[in-house]
Scaffold this motif. Structure first.
Motif, PDB file in Angstrom:
ATOM      1  N   ARG A 174     -10.294   3.772   7.852  1.00 48.96           N
ATOM      2  CA  ARG A 174      -9.688   4.372   6.661  1.00 48.96           C
ATOM      3  C   ARG A 174     -10.081   3.758   5.406  1.00 48.96           C
ATOM      4  O   ARG A 174     -10.072   4.450   4.353  1.00 48.96           O
ATOM      5  CB  ARG A 174      -7.998   3.884   6.687  1.00 48.96           C
ATOM      6  CG  ARG A 174      -7.409   4.761   8.008  1.00 48.96           C
ATOM      7  CD  ARG A 174      -5.939   4.783   7.685  1.00 48.96           C
ATOM      8  NE  ARG A 174      -5.047   5.423   8.700  1.00 48.96           N
ATOM      9  CZ  ARG A 174      -4.778   6.807   8.599  1.00 48.96           C
ATOM     10  NH1 ARG A 174      -5.353   7.479   7.687  1.00 48.96           N
ATOM     11  NH2 ARG A 174      -4.337   7.524   9.522  1.00 48.96           N
ATOM     12  N   LEU A 175     -10.488   2.357   5.592  1.00 52.05           N
ATOM     13  CA  LEU A 175     -11.238   1.668   4.542  1.00 52.05           C
ATOM     14  C   LEU A 175     -12.501   2.565   4.045  1.00 52.05           C
ATOM     15  O   LEU A 175     -12.862   2.323   2.844  1.00 52.05           O
ATOM     16  CB  LEU A 175     -11.482   0.153   4.789  1.00 52.05           C
ATOM     17  CG  LEU A 175     -10.407  -0.587   4.785  1.00 52.05           C
ATOM     18  CD1 LEU A 175     -10.761  -2.097   5.410  1.00 52.05           C
ATOM     19  CD2 LEU A 175      -9.588  -0.758   3.555  1.00 52.05           C
ATOM     20  N   LEU A 179       0.790  -1.205   0.247  1.00 55.78           N
ATOM     21  CA  LEU A 179      -0.113  -0.174  -0.031  1.00 55.78           C
ATOM     22  C   LEU A 179       0.822   1.249   0.049  1.00 55.78           C
ATOM     23  O   LEU A 179       0.797   2.233  -0.644  1.00 55.78           O
ATOM     24  CB  LEU A 179      -1.055  -0.033   1.173  1.00 55.78           C
ATOM     25  CG  LEU A 179      -1.899   1.241   1.474  1.00 55.78           C
ATOM     26  CD1 LEU A 179      -3.023   1.358   0.067  1.00 55.78           C
ATOM     27  CD2 LEU A 179      -2.779   1.081   2.731  1.00 55.78           C
ATOM     28  N   LEU A 180       2.088   1.323   0.934  1.00 61.05           N
ATOM     29  CA  LEU A 180       2.754   2.242   0.781  1.00 61.05           C
ATOM     30  C   LEU A 180       3.453   2.553  -0.372  1.00 61.05           C
ATOM     31  O   LEU A 180       3.971   3.906  -0.974  1.00 61.05           O
ATOM     32  CB  LEU A 180       3.853   2.092   2.099  1.00 61.05           C
ATOM     33  CG  LEU A 180       3.151   2.285   3.348  1.00 61.05           C
ATOM     34  CD1 LEU A 180       4.252   1.837   4.421  1.00 61.05           C
ATOM     35  CD2 LEU A 180       2.290   3.304   3.655  1.00 61.05           C
ATOM     36  N   GLU A 181       4.023   1.478  -1.124  1.00 62.80           N
ATOM     37  CA  GLU A 181       4.443   1.635  -2.509  1.00 62.80           C
ATOM     38  C   GLU A 181       3.376   2.139  -3.450  1.00 62.80           C
ATOM     39  O   GLU A 181       3.848   2.902  -4.349  1.00 62.80           O
ATOM     40  CB  GLU A 181       4.877   0.145  -2.934  1.00 62.80           C
ATOM     41  CG  GLU A 181       6.200  -0.582  -2.297  1.00 62.80           C
ATOM     42  CD  GLU A 181       6.537  -1.767  -2.362  1.00 62.80           C
ATOM     43  OE1 GLU A 181       5.921  -2.395  -3.333  1.00 62.80           O
ATOM     44  OE2 GLU A 181       7.244  -2.219  -1.635  1.00 62.80           O
ATOM     45  N   PHE A 182       2.134   1.780  -3.498  1.00 62.34           N
ATOM     46  CA  PHE A 182       1.350   2.540  -4.017  1.00 62.34           C
ATOM     47  C   PHE A 182       1.240   3.916  -4.058  1.00 62.34           C
ATOM     48  O   PHE A 182       1.128   4.939  -4.863  1.00 62.34           O
ATOM     49  CB  PHE A 182      -0.216   2.043  -3.889  1.00 62.34           C
ATOM     50  CG  PHE A 182      -0.548   0.853  -5.072  1.00 62.34           C
ATOM     51  CD1 PHE A 182      -1.088   1.086  -6.158  1.00 62.34           C
ATOM     52  CD2 PHE A 182      -0.516  -0.451  -4.418  1.00 62.34           C
ATOM     53  CE1 PHE A 182      -1.262  -0.193  -7.182  1.00 62.34           C
ATOM     54  CE2 PHE A 182      -0.634  -1.449  -5.263  1.00 62.34           C
ATOM     55  CZ  PHE A 182      -1.259  -1.267  -6.684  1.00 62.34           C
ATOM     56  N   ALA A 183       1.325   4.339  -2.732  1.00 65.56           N
ATOM     57  CA  ALA A 183       1.309   6.006  -2.285  1.00 65.56           C
ATOM     58  C   ALA A 183       2.596   6.810  -3.011  1.00 65.56           C
ATOM     59  O   ALA A 183       2.151   7.783  -3.435  1.00 65.56           O
ATOM     60  CB  ALA A 183       1.605   5.997  -0.639  1.00 65.56           C
ATOM     61  N   ASP A 184       3.454   6.082  -3.149  1.00 68.62           N
ATOM     62  CA  ASP A 184       4.763   6.586  -3.706  1.00 68.62           C
ATOM     63  C   ASP A 184       4.535   6.918  -5.113  1.00 68.62           C
ATOM     64  O   ASP A 184       4.979   7.728  -5.739  1.00 68.62           O
ATOM     65  CB  ASP A 184       5.879   5.948  -3.368  1.00 68.62           C
ATOM     66  CG  ASP A 184       6.437   5.776  -2.112  1.00 68.62           C
ATOM     67  OD1 ASP A 184       6.169   6.832  -1.525  1.00 68.62           O
ATOM     68  OD2 ASP A 184       7.255   4.981  -1.709  1.00 68.62           O
ATOM     69  N   GLU A 214      -7.066  -6.234   7.576  1.00 75.18           N
ATOM     70  CA  GLU A 214      -6.250  -6.677   9.142  1.00 75.18           C
ATOM     71  C   GLU A 214      -5.093  -5.902   9.095  1.00 75.18           C
ATOM     72  O   GLU A 214      -4.480  -5.851  10.191  1.00 75.18           O
ATOM     73  CB  GLU A 214      -5.639  -8.068   8.393  1.00 75.18           C
ATOM     74  CG  GLU A 214      -4.563  -8.300   7.313  1.00 75.18           C
ATOM     75  CD  GLU A 214      -4.329  -9.587   7.038  1.00 75.18           C
ATOM     76  OE1 GLU A 214      -2.978  -9.832   7.014  1.00 75.18           O
ATOM     77  OE2 GLU A 214      -5.028 -10.350   6.494  1.00 75.18           O
ATOM     78  N   VAL A 215      -4.640  -4.914   8.353  1.00 79.69           N
ATOM     79  CA  VAL A 215      -3.804  -3.801   8.654  1.00 79.69           C
ATOM     80  C   VAL A 215      -3.973  -2.363   8.732  1.00 79.69           C
ATOM     81  O   VAL A 215      -3.076  -1.692   8.759  1.00 79.69           O
ATOM     82  CB  VAL A 215      -2.326  -4.283   7.603  1.00 79.69           C
ATOM     83  CG1 VAL A 215      -1.649  -5.489   7.634  1.00 79.69           C
ATOM     84  CG2 VAL A 215      -2.834  -3.922   6.102  1.00 79.69           C
ATOM     85  N   VAL A 216      -4.943  -2.308   8.145  1.00 80.09           N
ATOM     86  CA  VAL A 216      -5.594  -0.741   8.011  1.00 80.09           C
ATOM     87  C   VAL A 216      -6.882  -0.733   8.964  1.00 80.09           C
ATOM     88  O   VAL A 216      -7.818  -1.802   8.857  1.00 80.09           O
ATOM     89  CB  VAL A 216      -5.766  -0.324   6.446  1.00 80.09           C
ATOM     90  CG1 VAL A 216      -6.372   0.803   6.435  1.00 80.09           C
ATOM     91  CG2 VAL A 216      -4.561  -0.315   5.932  1.00 80.09           C
TER      92      VAL A 216
END
Length: 156
Positions: free
Chosen positions: A135-136, A36-41, A129-131
């Motif tokens: 946020r969803l 998800l963080l890679e998508f943010a970039d 499970e991680v967010v």
């Protein structure tokens, strides 16, 4: 045989979402968060026409972080091409990640394909499970606003 992301609540996922969801389901836990963080970039920068005129963007108050979006329609009706644009601060990587997923999955698709995207698609990524659910809900809020704007602009 279908993969876990091929369907959500009996409705087929749009091709772009199915591929992204399959990628998320290929990993677990912290690796999903890292993805998800890679998508943010990778969230595309706003074109100048929006960067220079932020008042043209619609806020998404369902998100915990400030995010704004705009849509454009090339053509008319359900066969028109949908274009999506997002503004999200770098210090809000989860929100940026959700926006980037929506941009990758839906930008350039037909208005009809975007409108047929089930609201439950946000849960199909396996990020619960991680967010946090809050946020969803922000991602679901982005999708709802995108659909409303596209309906208004396309006449679909």
């Amino acid at each position: 045989m279908t993969g876990p992301a091929d369907q959500t609540e009996g409705t087929a996922l749009p091709e772009g979402f199915a591929e992204i969801a399959d990628d998320f389901h290929a990993v677990t836990g912290r690796d999903r968060l890292q993805m998800l963080l890679e998508f943010a970039d990778g969230l595309p920068a706003l074109p100048e026409r929006y960067a220079d005129h932020p008042e043209l963007l619609e806020p998404v108050p369902e998100c915990q972080s400030p995010i704004f979006l705009a849509t454009e329609v090339e053509g008319t009706g359900r066969e028109a091409t949908a274009r999506l644009f997002f503004s999200a601060p770098p210090e809000a990587p989860t929100t940026r990640g959700f926006a980037a997923i929506l941009a990758e999955a839906l930008d350039g698709r037909t208005v009809g394909e975007v409108l047929e995207t089930p609201e439950s698609v946000t849960g199909a990524l396996g990020l619960a499970e991680v967010v946090s659910p809050l946020r969803l809900n922000g991602m679901a809020g982005m999708l709802a606003r995108i659909k409303r704007q596209l309906r208004e602009k396309s006449g679909a």
